[in-house]
Design a protein around this motif. Sequence first.
Motif, mmCIF file in Angstrom:
data_model
loop_
_atom_site.group_PDB
_atom_site.id
_atom_site.type_symbol
_atom_site.label_atom_id
_atom_site.label_comp_id
_atom_site.label_asym_id
_atom_site.label_seq_id
_atom_site.Cartn_x
_atom_site.Cartn_y
_atom_site.Cartn_z
ATOM 1 N N MET A 1 0.843 -1.182 0.000
ATOM 2 C CA MET A 1 0.000 0.000 0.000
ATOM 3 C C MET A 1 0.887 1.244 0.000
ATOM 4 O O MET A 1 1.935 1.269 0.623
ATOM 5 N N SER A 2 0.488 2.272 -0.693
ATOM 6 C CA SER A 2 1.300 3.481 -0.780
ATOM 7 C C SER A 2 0.973 4.455 0.351
ATOM 8 O O SER A 2 -0.073 4.376 0.981
ATOM 9 N N ARG A 3 1.906 5.371 0.556
ATOM 10 C CA ARG A 3 1.776 6.392 1.599
ATOM 11 C C ARG A 3 1.808 7.754 0.919
ATOM 12 O O ARG A 3 2.669 8.017 0.084
ATOM 13 N N LYS A 4 0.866 8.635 1.277
ATOM 14 C CA LYS A 4 0.847 9.998 0.745
ATOM 15 C C LYS A 4 1.738 10.883 1.605
ATOM 16 O O LYS A 4 1.879 10.657 2.804
ATOM 17 N N PHE A 5 2.313 11.919 0.963
ATOM 18 C CA PHE A 5 3.124 12.872 1.706
ATOM 19 C C PHE A 5 2.996 14.250 1.075
ATOM 20 O O PHE A 5 2.609 14.399 -0.083
ATOM 21 N N SER A 6 3.343 15.252 1.864
ATOM 22 C CA SER A 6 3.370 16.632 1.404
ATOM 23 C C SER A 6 4.285 17.407 2.339
ATOM 24 O O SER A 6 4.210 17.249 3.559
ATOM 25 N N PHE A 7 5.172 18.212 1.766
ATOM 26 C CA PHE A 7 6.023 19.087 2.568
ATOM 27 C C PHE A 7 6.431 20.271 1.712
ATOM 28 O O PHE A 7 6.347 20.234 0.484
ATOM 29 N N THR A 8 6.859 21.335 2.370
ATOM 30 C CA THR A 8 7.217 22.575 1.692
ATOM 31 C C THR A 8 8.640 22.959 2.050
ATOM 32 O O THR A 8 9.051 22.837 3.206
ATOM 33 N N ALA A 98 10.456 8.971 -8.842
ATOM 34 C CA ALA A 98 11.699 8.448 -8.290
ATOM 35 C C ALA A 98 11.541 6.959 -8.068
ATOM 36 O O ALA A 98 10.434 6.462 -7.839
ATOM 37 N N SER A 99 12.653 6.272 -8.145
ATOM 38 C CA SER A 99 12.648 4.837 -7.896
ATOM 39 C C SER A 99 14.019 4.439 -7.377
ATOM 40 O O SER A 99 14.983 5.202 -7.472
ATOM 41 N N GLU A 106 8.875 3.111 -5.322
ATOM 42 C CA GLU A 106 8.347 4.018 -6.336
ATOM 43 C C GLU A 106 7.774 5.248 -5.648
ATOM 44 O O GLU A 106 7.062 5.122 -4.650
ATOM 45 N N MET A 107 8.104 6.410 -6.196
ATOM 46 C CA MET A 107 7.624 7.679 -5.652
ATOM 47 C C MET A 107 7.231 8.554 -6.829
ATOM 48 O O MET A 107 7.908 8.557 -7.848
ATOM 49 N N SER A 108 6.143 9.290 -6.692
ATOM 50 C CA SER A 108 5.752 10.235 -7.740
ATOM 51 C C SER A 108 4.913 11.333 -7.121
ATOM 52 O O SER A 108 4.337 11.169 -6.045
#
Length: 167
Positions: A1-8, A98-99, A106-108
């Motif tokens: 399962m994927s994990r969501k993220f957000s940062f500034t 990214a991978s 896997e990241m996008s």
Amino acid sequence: MSRKFSFTVPYAVPVAELHRAIVNDQMWQARFAASDTARVELSHPEGSETIRIRMTETAAQDKVPALVRKVLKSELSFERIDDWGRLTGETATGTFVASTTGITTEMSGTSTMRPTAEGAEIEYAGTVEVKVPLVGGAIEPLAEQLLQRVVTGEKKFIEEWLAKADA
């Protein structure tokens, strides 16, 4: 399962200067010039004032977290591709993927550059998935932290590069 993220990531330079640096080949070549383990390929598939940055790096074993070393199949390599569009008004948008090799990650997501009272900021929002049974969920936050460290390092370099260019 994927994990969501957000940062500034905040920058102490105006958004127009930040964008000009990010789409500048010489800035990226200088950023990677001293690295023995990283490589960068630059192109402009959408024309001037845009850029595609393909970065690859092999991690030194002593820099890999113990949890990750336990599940590595081979050397850990990281690849990230950023695409940045033109500055439209006071904003620019981009995408990133990214991978890794050695462990399937896997990241996008998206990147949004915009002005702030202090200069500019880039917001990164996306998902990360580590495809390792049982421990993938524990490694996903480490992958997000790695991206944060990388873009924070880029911030420092870009601000220093711009300061030298202005001097």
